[in-house]
Design a protein around this motif. Structure first.
Motif, PDB file in Angstrom:
ATOM      1  N   TYR A 201       0.852  -1.202   0.000  1.00 42.00           N
ATOM      2  CA  TYR A 201       0.000   0.000   0.000  1.00 42.00           C
ATOM      3  C   TYR A 201       0.877   1.238   0.000  1.00 42.00           C
ATOM      4  O   TYR A 201       1.899   1.295   0.682  1.00 42.00           O
ATOM      5  CB  TYR A 201      -0.921   0.011   1.224  1.00 42.00           C
ATOM      6  CG  TYR A 201      -1.997  -1.044   1.188  1.00 42.00           C
ATOM      7  CD1 TYR A 201      -3.289  -0.731   0.768  1.00 42.00           C
ATOM      8  CD2 TYR A 201      -1.724  -2.364   1.563  1.00 42.00           C
ATOM      9  CE1 TYR A 201      -4.286  -1.704   0.717  1.00 42.00           C
ATOM     10  CE2 TYR A 201      -2.713  -3.337   1.514  1.00 42.00           C
ATOM     11  CZ  TYR A 201      -3.989  -3.004   1.087  1.00 42.00           C
ATOM     12  OH  TYR A 201      -4.975  -3.960   1.027  1.00 42.00           O
ATOM     13  N   ARG A 202       0.457   2.223  -0.790  1.00 42.72           N
ATOM     14  CA  ARG A 202       1.166   3.500  -0.867  1.00 42.72           C
ATOM     15  C   ARG A 202       0.178   4.641  -0.615  1.00 42.72           C
ATOM     16  O   ARG A 202      -0.885   4.688  -1.245  1.00 42.72           O
ATOM     17  CB  ARG A 202       1.809   3.690  -2.251  1.00 42.72           C
ATOM     18  CG  ARG A 202       2.915   2.710  -2.582  1.00 42.72           C
ATOM     19  CD  ARG A 202       3.444   2.979  -3.999  1.00 42.72           C
ATOM     20  NE  ARG A 202       4.585   2.159  -4.336  1.00 42.72           N
ATOM     21  CZ  ARG A 202       4.523   0.941  -4.847  1.00 42.72           C
ATOM     22  NH1 ARG A 202       3.327   0.407  -5.108  1.00 42.72           N
ATOM     23  NH2 ARG A 202       5.622   0.265  -5.114  1.00 42.72           N
ATOM     24  N   VAL A 203       0.544   5.556   0.263  1.00 40.70           N
ATOM     25  CA  VAL A 203      -0.259   6.746   0.550  1.00 40.70           C
ATOM     26  C   VAL A 203       0.675   7.950   0.559  1.00 40.70           C
ATOM     27  O   VAL A 203       1.634   7.989   1.330  1.00 40.70           O
ATOM     28  CB  VAL A 203      -0.980   6.645   1.919  1.00 40.70           C
ATOM     29  CG1 VAL A 203      -1.751   7.934   2.205  1.00 40.70           C
ATOM     30  CG2 VAL A 203      -1.904   5.447   1.952  1.00 40.70           C
ATOM     31  N   GLY A 204       0.400   8.931  -0.331  1.00 41.26           N
ATOM     32  CA  GLY A 204       1.280  10.105  -0.332  1.00 41.26           C
ATOM     33  C   GLY A 204       1.190  10.917  -1.601  1.00 41.26           C
ATOM     34  O   GLY A 204       0.142  10.987  -2.253  1.00 41.26           O
ATOM     35  N   ALA A 205       2.323  11.502  -1.974  1.00 44.52           N
ATOM     36  CA  ALA A 205       2.397  12.394  -3.122  1.00 44.52           C
ATOM     37  C   ALA A 205       2.360  11.609  -4.432  1.00 44.52           C
ATOM     38  O   ALA A 205       2.539  10.387  -4.466  1.00 44.52           O
ATOM     39  CB  ALA A 205       3.667  13.237  -3.040  1.00 44.52           C
ATOM     40  N   SER A 206       2.150  12.334  -5.518  1.00 44.60           N
ATOM     41  CA  SER A 206       2.065  11.681  -6.827  1.00 44.60           C
ATOM     42  C   SER A 206       3.362  10.970  -7.195  1.00 44.60           C
ATOM     43  O   SER A 206       3.346   9.953  -7.889  1.00 44.60           O
ATOM     44  CB  SER A 206       1.710  12.721  -7.895  1.00 44.60           C
ATOM     45  OG  SER A 206       2.678  13.764  -7.908  1.00 44.60           O
ATOM     46  N   SER A 207       4.505  11.505  -6.716  1.00 44.72           N
ATOM     47  CA  SER A 207       5.799  10.906  -7.046  1.00 44.72           C
ATOM     48  C   SER A 207       5.979   9.524  -6.435  1.00 44.72           C
ATOM     49  O   SER A 207       6.845   8.756  -6.857  1.00 44.72           O
ATOM     50  CB  SER A 207       6.933  11.818  -6.557  1.00 44.72           C
ATOM     51  OG  SER A 207       6.816  12.053  -5.160  1.00 44.72           O
TER      52      SER A 207
ATOM     53  N   MET B  54       3.497   7.264  -6.322  1.00 44.61           N
ATOM     54  CA  MET B  54       2.555   6.338  -6.951  1.00 44.61           C
ATOM     55  C   MET B  54       3.216   5.543  -8.081  1.00 44.61           C
ATOM     56  O   MET B  54       4.099   6.056  -8.768  1.00 44.61           O
ATOM     57  CB  MET B  54       1.350   7.107  -7.483  1.00 44.61           C
ATOM     58  CG  MET B  54       0.545   7.835  -6.411  1.00 44.61           C
ATOM     59  SD  MET B  54      -0.196   6.733  -5.183  1.00 44.61           S
ATOM     60  CE  MET B  54       0.864   7.066  -3.743  1.00 44.61           C
ATOM     61  N   PRO B  55       2.768   4.292  -8.312  1.00 46.09           N
ATOM     62  CA  PRO B  55       3.383   3.446  -9.358  1.00 46.09           C
ATOM     63  C   PRO B  55       2.954   3.832 -10.769  1.00 46.09           C
ATOM     64  O   PRO B  55       3.589   3.424 -11.745  1.00 46.09           O
ATOM     65  CB  PRO B  55       2.899   2.053  -8.987  1.00 46.09           C
ATOM     66  CG  PRO B  55       1.583   2.287  -8.302  1.00 46.09           C
ATOM     67  CD  PRO B  55       1.758   3.560  -7.550  1.00 46.09           C
ATOM     68  N   THR B  56       1.862   4.571 -10.894  1.00 44.74           N
ATOM     69  CA  THR B  56       1.355   4.949 -12.215  1.00 44.74           C
ATOM     70  C   THR B  56       1.053   6.438 -12.225  1.00 44.74           C
ATOM     71  O   THR B  56       1.124   7.128 -11.206  1.00 44.74           O
ATOM     72  CB  THR B  56       0.064   4.168 -12.547  1.00 44.74           C
ATOM     73  OG1 THR B  56      -0.930   4.467 -11.562  1.00 44.74           O
ATOM     74  CG2 THR B  56       0.324   2.657 -12.565  1.00 44.74           C
ATOM     75  N   GLU B  57       0.689   6.923 -13.402  1.00 45.07           N
ATOM     76  CA  GLU B  57       0.329   8.335 -13.548  1.00 45.07           C
ATOM     77  C   GLU B  57      -0.966   8.611 -12.785  1.00 45.07           C
ATOM     78  O   GLU B  57      -1.887   7.790 -12.753  1.00 45.07           O
ATOM     79  CB  GLU B  57       0.155   8.668 -15.032  1.00 45.07           C
ATOM     80  CG  GLU B  57       0.013  10.152 -15.308  1.00 45.07           C
ATOM     81  CD  GLU B  57       0.002  10.460 -16.793  1.00 45.07           C
ATOM     82  OE1 GLU B  57      -0.505  11.536 -17.152  1.00 45.07           O
ATOM     83  OE2 GLU B  57       0.491   9.612 -17.579  1.00 45.07           O
ATOM     84  N   VAL B  58      -1.030   9.793 -12.173  1.00 47.21           N
ATOM     85  CA  VAL B  58      -2.177  10.134 -11.328  1.00 47.21           C
ATOM     86  C   VAL B  58      -2.784  11.450 -11.794  1.00 47.21           C
ATOM     87  O   VAL B  58      -2.133  12.235 -12.509  1.00 47.21           O
ATOM     88  CB  VAL B  58      -1.757  10.254  -9.837  1.00 47.21           C
ATOM     89  CG1 VAL B  58      -1.152   8.952  -9.342  1.00 47.21           C
ATOM     90  CG2 VAL B  58      -0.799  11.416  -9.634  1.00 47.21           C
ATOM     91  N   PRO B  59      -4.019  11.759 -11.376  1.00 45.97           N
ATOM     92  CA  PRO B  59      -4.644  13.046 -11.743  1.00 45.97           C
ATOM     93  C   PRO B  59      -3.856  14.224 -11.154  1.00 45.97           C
ATOM     94  O   PRO B  59      -3.245  14.110 -10.086  1.00 45.97           O
ATOM     95  CB  PRO B  59      -6.049  12.955 -11.117  1.00 45.97           C
ATOM     96  CG  PRO B  59      -6.287  11.497 -10.889  1.00 45.97           C
ATOM     97  CD  PRO B  59      -4.958  10.878 -10.640  1.00 45.97           C
ATOM     98  N   ASN B  60      -3.891  15.342 -11.835  1.00 45.45           N
ATOM     99  CA  ASN B  60      -3.186  16.536 -11.387  1.00 45.45           C
ATOM    100  C   ASN B  60      -4.052  17.306 -10.386  1.00 45.45           C
ATOM    101  O   ASN B  60      -4.718  18.282 -10.721  1.00 45.45           O
ATOM    102  CB  ASN B  60      -2.836  17.421 -12.587  1.00 45.45           C
ATOM    103  CG  ASN B  60      -1.999  18.628 -12.188  1.00 45.45           C
ATOM    104  OD1 ASN B  60      -1.346  18.615 -11.134  1.00 45.45           O
ATOM    105  ND2 ASN B  60      -2.036  19.670 -13.014  1.00 45.45           N
ATOM    106  N   VAL B  61      -4.065  16.814  -9.156  1.00 42.43           N
ATOM    107  CA  VAL B  61      -4.868  17.446  -8.101  1.00 42.43           C
ATOM    108  C   VAL B  61      -4.003  17.626  -6.855  1.00 42.43           C
ATOM    109  O   VAL B  61      -3.027  16.899  -6.645  1.00 42.43           O
ATOM    110  CB  VAL B  61      -6.114  16.599  -7.744  1.00 42.43           C
ATOM    111  CG1 VAL B  61      -7.084  16.541  -8.897  1.00 42.43           C
ATOM    112  CG2 VAL B  61      -5.717  15.193  -7.291  1.00 42.43           C
TER     113      VAL B  61
ATOM    114  N   HIS C 221      -2.612  10.796  -2.483  1.00 38.61           N
ATOM    115  CA  HIS C 221      -2.985   9.695  -3.375  1.00 38.61           C
ATOM    116  C   HIS C 221      -2.858   8.336  -2.694  1.00 38.61           C
ATOM    117  O   HIS C 221      -2.117   8.171  -1.724  1.00 38.61           O
ATOM    118  CB  HIS C 221      -2.118   9.736  -4.631  1.00 38.61           C
ATOM    119  CG  HIS C 221      -2.242  11.021  -5.397  1.00 38.61           C
ATOM    120  ND1 HIS C 221      -3.234  11.237  -6.325  1.00 38.61           N
ATOM    121  CD2 HIS C 221      -1.520  12.171  -5.354  1.00 38.61           C
ATOM    122  CE1 HIS C 221      -3.115  12.451  -6.824  1.00 38.61           C
ATOM    123  NE2 HIS C 221      -2.075  13.045  -6.249  1.00 38.61           N
ATOM    124  N   LEU C 222      -3.579   7.342  -3.272  1.00 41.57           N
ATOM    125  CA  LEU C 222      -3.611   5.987  -2.722  1.00 41.57           C
ATOM    126  C   LEU C 222      -3.443   4.970  -3.843  1.00 41.57           C
ATOM    127  O   LEU C 222      -4.084   5.080  -4.896  1.00 41.57           O
ATOM    128  CB  LEU C 222      -4.948   5.750  -1.996  1.00 41.57           C
ATOM    129  CG  LEU C 222      -5.265   4.314  -1.582  1.00 41.57           C
ATOM    130  CD1 LEU C 222      -4.274   3.823  -0.525  1.00 41.57           C
ATOM    131  CD2 LEU C 222      -6.709   4.211  -1.045  1.00 41.57           C
TER     132      LEU C 222
END
Length: 840
Positions: free
Chosen positions: A602-608, A610-617, A621-622
């Motif tokens: 499990y990952r909780v934190g910033a977009s950097s 995350m294992p994949t691309e995430v929304p620009n918000v 992130h989770l």
């Protein structure tokens, strides 16, 4: 140098060093044995007692080790909660120059120092703080000033250092307030002349009454003329300093009022004083009577008591703090690769500062290392943190919400953006309109003086050709009996009591002028962040794929391992009881946390992270394994009862001025109309908005909480600061309102209006008294001595009517308020604990 105090072992500071059979963790709502808080997140059991956190358990262990557990006997759950206590470094207190600027007195090896401890709230606090010598052998004695929340400590610096004294206080939960303003050794600015004048008037009043006893009992002065003359001269000597020292403010004010063709309340008061004084001197010198100097001394004495009564609130709370009350005393500076503490005023351009999570940036600087997540809400009103990257500028007053960063100082503290904003013209404008002069009393004085003088002169002219003796007696009787003492005392005592009652309900008003002005306001303008929202609480909103029960349990277990505020918010969001085991937990500064639960990552934190691309918000992130699930958004948590409060203020025009962007416009629409909300407002924009409203003839009240509101608070007719904590930075203002009590503002305003109506009732009683008295005086049927007796009796009647009526109105208001525990602000101010008075 050792950080710990003599005789205090670090074994009490670490839960992991306690025996496992003495300590367990479970989810519970049991109250903490030390502080009385509910143990919502975890429950720690040690020595047969229950605690809400490691800090409370550690404090109990220290007190138990030193046989000081009578602390809990005096008041149940008397301690200060250690849950949100931030770790503090006091290394800067090793600097000899800093020590010299903090201590009060030194005579080697004995040193005296005092600290402000806002945590003091009950007799247990007093008992523990006066037994500090049992915690540290170097402390000789300690004494507590309960009302001021101060402890005065005497210690032997050959045995214990100032730093160790402060660490002793910090260890037991009484961390001293050490802000930049403590380094400025300023003299006490309070005007003590009022106390001297009160003392002189009281001394003379008592002695003149004592000397006048034979006159009270009707003894014939002619039987011993020499003694009567002696006592008469003695009374004159006693009354001279009363009139021309204790009463000179009234005489001078009346003189300048007449020069400016303005009849203020001091004009008729001064006429009454001079009439009593002149008539008494004439009677004593001419041997025609004993005079009325006792009544004159009593009049001035009671007038001064009224003045003191209405000034008490101003002395208890500082309404004129500057930025130094907000800045910490020191910061960590990098010198040749090692951190060294340095007081803020010693920081120079080019210094490298180390700022950690939650710490304030004290001056304008360039980010050299790390990732800045800066909360500028105090300066700009914008609640969302701003991301700052290496090479970008960070302004003073921002608070780091991420990991450790290094900054290169660009300007000294007194030259930063924050201080330049504070020194703006609007922040230092004249205080004339807030001087405390009474609007009501000046209105009354204008008509009262002209009316009384006319009656007195007509009476004199009427009796002059008929009987000169009756003419003089009637003339002086009119001036004496019509002296507006009752009117002059009605406002300081009635409204002074109103200040006291409001203070018990955590609305601290600067002076009686402000109370009168509050009744005239037409517009109420609100700030958003920290005013109508909770400054330290947020709502959490999840956006993304729906999460099943096992995923929610796993995420809660992961975030429960971290002390980061967002992690704790996520943990509390789902409120699950039994959490699974987390393996391989890793917390990466400025990025987030990872861990394995039941074989899944499990990952909780910033977009950097995350294992994949995430929304620009701007969210947290989770992801689970290689799958992105969604993100968490923090939302402002609005104060409960806010909608009802705004509805109750429907008679006023209400506006919202906020430095935030319009992202919450839809949610705010529940409270304000669209045309009442203004977003992206800089401090100067708020100031200009207030000015424009005033130019249109509106009387405005501004309600805010931080430096970004300070200009608008100062410019507005009434500036009210909402504060979560009495030691928080409070800009110059007219009133301080405890944040949880904001929703009661309509009732407070109604209470103030009712007290102003009460003033008018006391005026009617005073007018009725004057009409009756004058009807006898103009006929020459009322001797000056009877008039001098009736005058203080009427004043006492008015005072009792005003104070008792104000208390009755306060009791009625209390019945309408919901019963609540005293807030932290109220406990700091009045020292009440769990069983408080006044309806809590």
């Amino acid at each position: 140098m050792s950080v710990t105090q003599p005789g205090v072992s670090l074994k009490y500071l670490h839960r992991q060093e306690m025996n496992s059979d003495q300590l367990t963790e479970v989810v519970s709502t049991t109250q903490c044995y030390h502080c009385g808080d509910d143990c919502k997140d975890q429950l720690i059991q040690a020595d047969g007692k229950t605690f809400c956190c490691d800090g409370c358990s550690a404090v109990y262990a220290i007190l138990n080790d030193k046989d000081l557990c009578d602390y809990y006997t005096l008041n149940q759950a008397a301690g200060i909660s250690q849950k949100r206590k931030a770790s503090a470094s006091f290394a800067f207190l090793d600097d000899p120059e800093t020590i010299d600027r903090i201590i009060d007195f030194r005579q080697d090896p004995v040193v005296r120092v005092h600290f402000y401890l806002p945590q003091i709230h009950c007799s247990s606090c007093l008992w523990l703080l006066e037994n500090l010598h049992q915690l540290s052998e170097g402390i000789i004695s300690s004494r507590v000033h309960f009302l001021k929340k101060e402890v005065h400590i005497q210690y032997d610096e050959s045995v214990v250092t100032l730093r160790q004294v402060v660490e002793t206080l910090d260890l037991v939960g009484y961390t001293p307030v050490l802000n930049l303003d403590k380094l400025d050794k300023k003299a006490d600015k309070r005007d003590k002349s009022l106390f001297y004048k009160l003392g002189v008037a009281g001394f003379a009043f008592g002695n003149i009454m004592l000397i006048s006893f034979p006159e009270y009992f009707g003894l014939d002065a002619d039987q011993d003329r020499s003694m009567a003359n002696f006592f008469g001269i003695l009374n004159i000597l006693l009354i001279l300093p009363v009139v021309f020292y204790s009463g000179r403010d009234y005489l001078i004010s009346a003189y300048y009022g007449i020069r400016q063709r303005h009849l203020n309340i001091d004009v008729p008061v001064s006429i009454g004083i001079l009439a009593l004084f002149g008539k008494s001197i004439y009677d004593i010198v001419s041997h025609s009577g004993a005079g009325y100097l006792d009544s004159l001394a009593g009049l001035i004495f009671f007038l001064l008591i009224g003045k003191w009564y209405q000034q008490r609130t101003y002395e208890k709370i500082s309404f004129d703090r500057d930025y130094k009350s907000y800045f910490p005393m020191s910061a960590m500076v990098l010198v040749e690769g090692s951190e060294q503490p340095r007081t803020i005023d010693q920081i120079e351009m080019g210094d490298l500062l180390v700022i950690r999570h939650g710490e304030l940036v004290p001056t304008d600087a360039i980010l050299k290392k790390g990732k800045g997540v800066i909360d500028y809400s105090f300066v700009t009103g914008e609640s969302d943190p701003v991301k700052v990257y290496a090479g970008e500028k960070i302004f003073a007053g921002g608070r780091q919400k991420g990991g450790l960063i290094e900054l290169e100082v660009q300007k000294k503290v007194d030259q930063s953006y924050l201080t330049s904003l504070w020194n703006d013209e609007a922040f230092s404008k004249s205080e004339d309109k807030r001087s405390g002069a009474s609007i009501l009393s000046d209105k009354v004085a204008t008509y009262f003086t002209a009316f009384i003088l006319t009656i007195a002169v007509v009476t004199l002219l009427f009796w002059w050709p008929r009987d000169l003796s009756i003419a003089i007696n009637a003339f002086t009787s009119v001036l004496i009996i019509a002296c507006p003492c009752a009117v002059a005392l009605a406002i300081p005592f009635t409204l002074g009591n109103t200040l006291r009652v409001l203070g018990h309900y955590e609305f601290y008003v600067k002076n009686t002028y402000v109370l009168e002005k509050i009744t005239q306001i037409k517009q109420i303008i609100f700030d958003k962040t920290g005013t109508i929202t909770h400054s330290e609480e947020h709502d959490l909103e999840y956006n993304g794929q729906e999460l099943d029960e096992s995923t929610r349990l796993a995420v809660s277990a992961l975030t429960n391992q971290s002390t980061h505020p967002v992690s704790q918010l996520i943990t509390r969001h789902w409120r699950v009881n039994q959490l699974p085991v987390v393996e391989n937990f890793i917390e990466i500064p400025n990025q987030g946390i990872t861990g394995e639960v039941n074989g899944r990552t499990y990952r909780v934190g910033a977009s950097s992270l995350m294992p994949t691309e995430v929304p620009n918000v701007q969210g947290t992130h989770l992801a689970v394994d290689d799958q992105y699930l969604g993100y968490f958004m923090q939302r402002n948590h609005y104060r409960s009862g806010l909608k009802d409060m705004i509805t109750s203020l429907a008679q006023y025009s209400t506006f919202l001025l906020t430095g935030d962007h319009p992202s919450e416009k839809e949610r705010l629409g529940r409270f304000f109309h669209t045309d009442q909300m203004y977003f992206n407002q800089r401090p100067e924009d708020k100031l200009e908005f207030i000015r424009k409203q005033q130019q249109d003839g509106e009387i405005t009240a501004m309600i805010g909480d931080g430096l970004n509101d300070a200009g608008a608070l100062k410019q507005s007719d009434i500036g009210i600061v909402v504060s979560e904590h009495v030691n928080n930075f409070i800009p110059a203002c007219d009133a301080v309102l405890s944040a949880p009590k904001l929703i009661h503002l309509p009732m407070y305003i109604d209470y103030i209006k009712s007290n102003i109506q009460l003033i008018y009732i006391t005026y009617l009683v005073a007018i009725a008294y004057n009409i009756v008295g004058l009807s006898f005086a103009v006929q020459g049927l009322l001797s000056p001595v009877i008039a001098a007796i009736l005058m203080p009796l009427s004043s006492i009647t008015i005072v009792l009517l005003g104070v008792s009526g104000s208390n009755l109105l306060g009791w009625r208001m209390r019945r309408k308020l919901p019963r609540q525990k005293p807030t932290e602000l109220h406990q700091e101010k009045y020292g009440f604990h769990k069983k408080a008075k006044y309806g809590y």
